[in-house]
Design a protein around this motif. Sequence first.
Motif, short mmCIF file in Angstrom:
data_model
loop_
_atom_site.label_atom_id
_atom_site.label_comp_id
_atom_site.label_asym_id
_atom_site.label_seq_id
_atom_site.Cartn_x
_atom_site.Cartn_y
_atom_site.Cartn_z
N GLY A 79 75.01 29.33 51.52
CA GLY A 79 76.05 29.34 50.50
C GLY A 79 75.55 29.91 49.20
O GLY A 79 74.88 30.96 49.19
N THR A 80 75.86 29.21 48.11
CA THR A 80 75.43 29.65 46.77
C THR A 80 74.81 28.47 46.03
O THR A 80 75.02 27.31 46.38
N GLN A 81 74.06 28.78 45.00
CA GLN A 81 73.42 27.77 44.16
C GLN A 81 73.52 28.18 42.70
O GLN A 81 73.33 29.34 42.36
N ILE A 82 73.83 27.21 41.86
CA ILE A 82 73.77 27.40 40.41
C ILE A 82 73.10 26.16 39.84
O ILE A 82 73.58 25.05 40.06
N TYR A 83 71.99 26.32 39.16
CA TYR A 83 71.33 25.17 38.57
C TYR A 83 70.49 25.60 37.37
O TYR A 83 70.11 26.76 37.25
N GLU A 84 70.24 24.63 36.48
CA GLU A 84 69.43 24.89 35.30
C GLU A 84 68.00 24.43 35.53
O GLU A 84 67.75 23.49 36.28
N SER A 85 67.08 25.09 34.85
CA SER A 85 65.67 24.73 34.97
C SER A 85 64.92 25.22 33.74
O SER A 85 65.46 25.98 32.93
N LYS A 86 63.69 24.77 33.59
CA LYS A 86 62.79 25.31 32.57
C LYS A 86 61.75 26.16 33.28
O LYS A 86 61.21 25.73 34.31
N VAL A 87 61.49 27.33 32.76
CA VAL A 87 60.50 28.21 33.38
C VAL A 87 59.55 28.74 32.31
O VAL A 87 59.89 28.82 31.13
N SER A 88 58.36 29.09 32.75
CA SER A 88 57.36 29.70 31.88
C SER A 88 57.40 31.20 32.08
O SER A 88 57.19 31.69 33.19
N TYR A 89 57.71 31.94 31.02
CA TYR A 89 57.74 33.39 31.11
C TYR A 89 56.31 33.93 31.10
O TYR A 89 55.35 33.21 30.87
N ALA A 90 56.19 35.21 31.37
CA ALA A 90 54.86 35.83 31.49
C ALA A 90 54.05 35.71 30.21
O ALA A 90 52.83 35.66 30.25
#
Length: 299
Positions: A79-90
């Motif tokens: 199906g599909t997914q939509i979710y929020e998260s915190k990520v570390s950019y390069a």
Amino acid sequence: MTSPVHNENNFMQAVINAAPTPIFYKDAEGRYLGCNKAFEEYIGLRREQFIGKSVFELFDDELARAYFEADKALFDSKGTQIYESKVSYADGSIHDVMFHKAYFHTEEEGIEGIVGSILDITERKKAERSLKKLALTDSLTGLDNRYSLMKSLEHSLLRQHRENSTLAFMMLDLDGFKQVNDSYGHPTGDALLIEVGKTLKKHFRASDIIARVGGDEFSVILESISFTESLIPLANKIIAVFSEPFIIDNKKLTIGISIGIAVSSASGCSSEEIIKQADAALYQVKENGKGSYQLAVVN
């Protein structure tokens, strides 16, 4: 002559490269099949460095596991997914992002996988946090406001019930503030209230919740009190500190403080009851001449 398939591949790559948000796609085993330029910048690697590799080869274990589990759940549901998260950019900066991902299956090539995009919502989340803080903060002193205090008191009483601990609720009323406000004006009165807030923060624990609940009225929630008697020297210290003049705009302003304290070690105490008891204790102090404290135990 260039084949139509090759032209189409070049066209599609040019289209996704033009997109400002990072876009990626993986196969059924979680290996990267492709991406756009924005994703290369986000991950900090050139496409040839990660195409054919899994998240476990590119990210630390905790982050890779989180990505893998989310991808697996999506692939299983198709199906599909939509979710929020915190990520570390390069560049090492931490961003709030929203993942939009979907399962895909190409009939002719027989390839299954997932495609995703990463929308940076850092500024939106900052704005949301600022609005939330404004809703819970007294705009003058920066302390909690009445609404925040009530929510915190409810949570504190629930913790008290779970942990079988003792909780104290203080109501503090400034003595003589109205005279200062009337004599020197509201700007001076506001400056004095700001200093009062700073002074209270200096003399309570960092874990104590201090709120301005009205004009010159403040309240404090003190959790995990070891013994009721420990509140007496604290109350006397606060009273002594507030007997000293405040210097505002080179003016020596003398006020005082009256304190009503309610202590609860009973698991069934409600926020209404502990506030009522503290208010009654404060009223008694006022009746007896102000500048002191009264302690009540909630049964």
